[in-house]
Design a protein around this motif. Structure first.
Motif, PDB file in Angstrom:
ATOM      1  N   ALA A   1       0.841  -1.194   0.000  1.00 51.77           N
ATOM      2  CA  ALA A   1       0.000   0.000   0.000  1.00 51.77           C
ATOM      3  C   ALA A   1       0.874   1.241   0.000  1.00 51.77           C
ATOM      4  O   ALA A   1       1.953   1.255   0.620  1.00 51.77           O
TER       5      ALA A   1
ATOM      6  N   THR B   1      -7.580  -1.353   2.566  1.00 53.81           N
ATOM      7  CA  THR B   1      -8.388  -0.168   2.258  1.00 53.81           C
ATOM      8  C   THR B   1      -9.338  -0.468   1.109  1.00 53.81           C
ATOM      9  O   THR B   1      -8.994  -1.163   0.149  1.00 53.81           O
TER      10      THR B   1
ATOM     11  N   ALA C   1      -5.140   7.469   2.156  1.00 51.77           N
ATOM     12  CA  ALA C   1      -6.567   7.257   1.913  1.00 51.77           C
ATOM     13  C   ALA C   1      -7.350   8.533   2.169  1.00 51.77           C
ATOM     14  O   ALA C   1      -8.377   8.779   1.530  1.00 51.77           O
TER      15      ALA C   1
ATOM     16  N   ALA D   1     -10.953   4.698   0.910  1.00 50.34           N
ATOM     17  CA  ALA D   1     -10.125   5.784   0.386  1.00 50.34           C
ATOM     18  C   ALA D   1     -10.995   6.865  -0.235  1.00 50.34           C
ATOM     19  O   ALA D   1     -11.916   6.573  -1.003  1.00 50.34           O
TER      20      ALA D   1
ATOM     21  N   ASN E   1      -3.140   4.653   3.236  1.00 56.77           N
ATOM     22  CA  ASN E   1      -3.732   3.452   2.649  1.00 56.77           C
ATOM     23  C   ASN E   1      -3.099   2.223   3.276  1.00 56.77           C
ATOM     24  O   ASN E   1      -1.911   2.218   3.620  1.00 56.77           O
TER      25      ASN E   1
ATOM     26  N   PHE F   1     -11.498   0.779  -2.108  1.00 56.23           N
ATOM     27  CA  PHE F   1     -11.395   1.781  -3.164  1.00 56.23           C
ATOM     28  C   PHE F   1     -12.590   1.665  -4.108  1.00 56.23           C
ATOM     29  O   PHE F   1     -13.046   0.553  -4.420  1.00 56.23           O
TER      30      PHE F   1
ATOM     31  N   ASN G   1      -6.786   5.817  -5.604  1.00 59.77           N
ATOM     32  CA  ASN G   1      -7.787   6.862  -5.351  1.00 59.77           C
ATOM     33  C   ASN G   1      -7.426   8.168  -6.056  1.00 59.77           C
ATOM     34  O   ASN G   1      -7.787   9.253  -5.607  1.00 59.77           O
TER      35      ASN G   1
END
Length: 319
Positions: free
Chosen positions: A32, A48, A36, A204, A44, A50, A307
């Protein structure tokens, strides 16, 4: 592809998101990057959630096809038979199969062949788009582009129409149809339709390219048939394993059309590699980019979620 390669690309591009590769359910690596939530400095993590934009079209297709298997719909069911007087510009001969394969020819509320940029404001009053029926004014008034079956033309609105047909045939909301027919069988407990104006702490926030401004005014407040559901890399691996363990995979991933402009082919809600059996779901929208690739022969899944609009693509290019 190695973690060192990923770290290098992530650093060079400012990547914000998650990358995971697993083989037959065993995670080979997961990483990651970025935040987020930038306002609160929330990082993140590999868990997480998305938004995946058009990646959700595959879920819509499977929900629709489950109704086909039960007899509630058929591939040759006409849209008009369930629409009644709604959306009068949709031709009488447009079928469920036309909509699934992007060959319906209907006009699109979000026409990607037109003058469209990912960060445009395209959906009007996004806060009212909480149900499929609420999309009717947005879907209405778009003249047909060509006769049904004439050619392939990617159509976002067609998948919202599919959601509407599924609701009217199945007697449940689109969201509940997907939950019960797609997510639950795959034990995708981290996947759901999340309101963009009340995201939970493990989701996120989507950001516009080059800005700290969120995408909350750019997308429907609650995702629908053409995409936007939230998921995780782990749940996408569950999704692919469940699909290919069942009886539907060969049917939905059988090539229906060559799409040379994308260097891919298309099945029923799924992109297909141009020459081999790799199956792909992908999505691109304001504050979201996503690609998940599955090789059914090796059982390998490669997923990248971001994101930001451009975030996923430098890494996805390695897939």
């Amino acid at each position: 592809m190695s973690l060192a390669d990923l770290d290098k690309i992530a650093l060079e591009t400012g990547f914000s998101g998650v990358v995971q590769v697993d083989r037959a359910g065993e995670v080979e690596f997961a990483a990651a990057y970025g935040l987020a939530n930038r306002a609160y400095g929330v990082p993140n993590t590999v868990d997480t959630r998305f938004g995946i934009a058009s990646g959700g079209k595959g879920f819509t297709a499977l929900a629709v096809l489950s109704l086909v298997c039960e007899g509630g719909l058929a591939l040759d069911t006409t849209a008009r038979s369930l629409l009644g007087d709604d959306l009068p510009l949709i031709a009488d001969d447009v079928t469920v199969e036309h909509l699934l394969t992007h060959t319906s020819g209907i006009g699109d509320y979000l026409d990607e062949e037109g003058d469209w940029a990912v960060d445009d404001y395209v959906s009007g009053a996004v806060h009212v788009l909480t149900t499929t029926e609420a999309f009717l004014p947005l879907l209405d008034g778009h003249p047909a582009k060509f006769k049904a079956g004439e050619r392939f033309c990617y159509c976002n609105g067609g998948y919202v129409v599919l959601a509407l047909l599924a609701e009217r045939a199945g007697g449940q909301s689109y969201h509940d149809l997907v939950r019960s027919r797609v997510l639950a069988p795959a034990s995708m407990t981290r996947t759901d339709f999340l309101r963009s104006d009340e995201l939970p702490g493990d989701a996120a926030v989507g950001y516009l390219e080059g800005l700290d401004r969120t995408n909350v005014f750019h997308l429907p407040v609650l995702a629908n048939g053409d995409g936007g559901i939230h998921t995780t890399a782990g749940d996408m691996s569950k999704f692919w394993r469940t699909l290919f363990a069942g009886d539907d995979a060969e049917f939905v991933t059988r090539p229906r059309h060559d799409v040379p402009e994308e260097s891919m082919r298309y099945g029923l809600g799924f992109w297909l590699h141009e020459t081999d059996d790799t199956v792909i779901l992908a999505g691109y929208d304001a504050g979201a980019s996503f690609k998940s690739v599955h090789d059914p022969h090796t059982g390998t899944t490669k997923t990248v979620l971001s994101n930001t609009s451009p975030g996923a693509w430098p890494i996805a290019a390695l897939f």
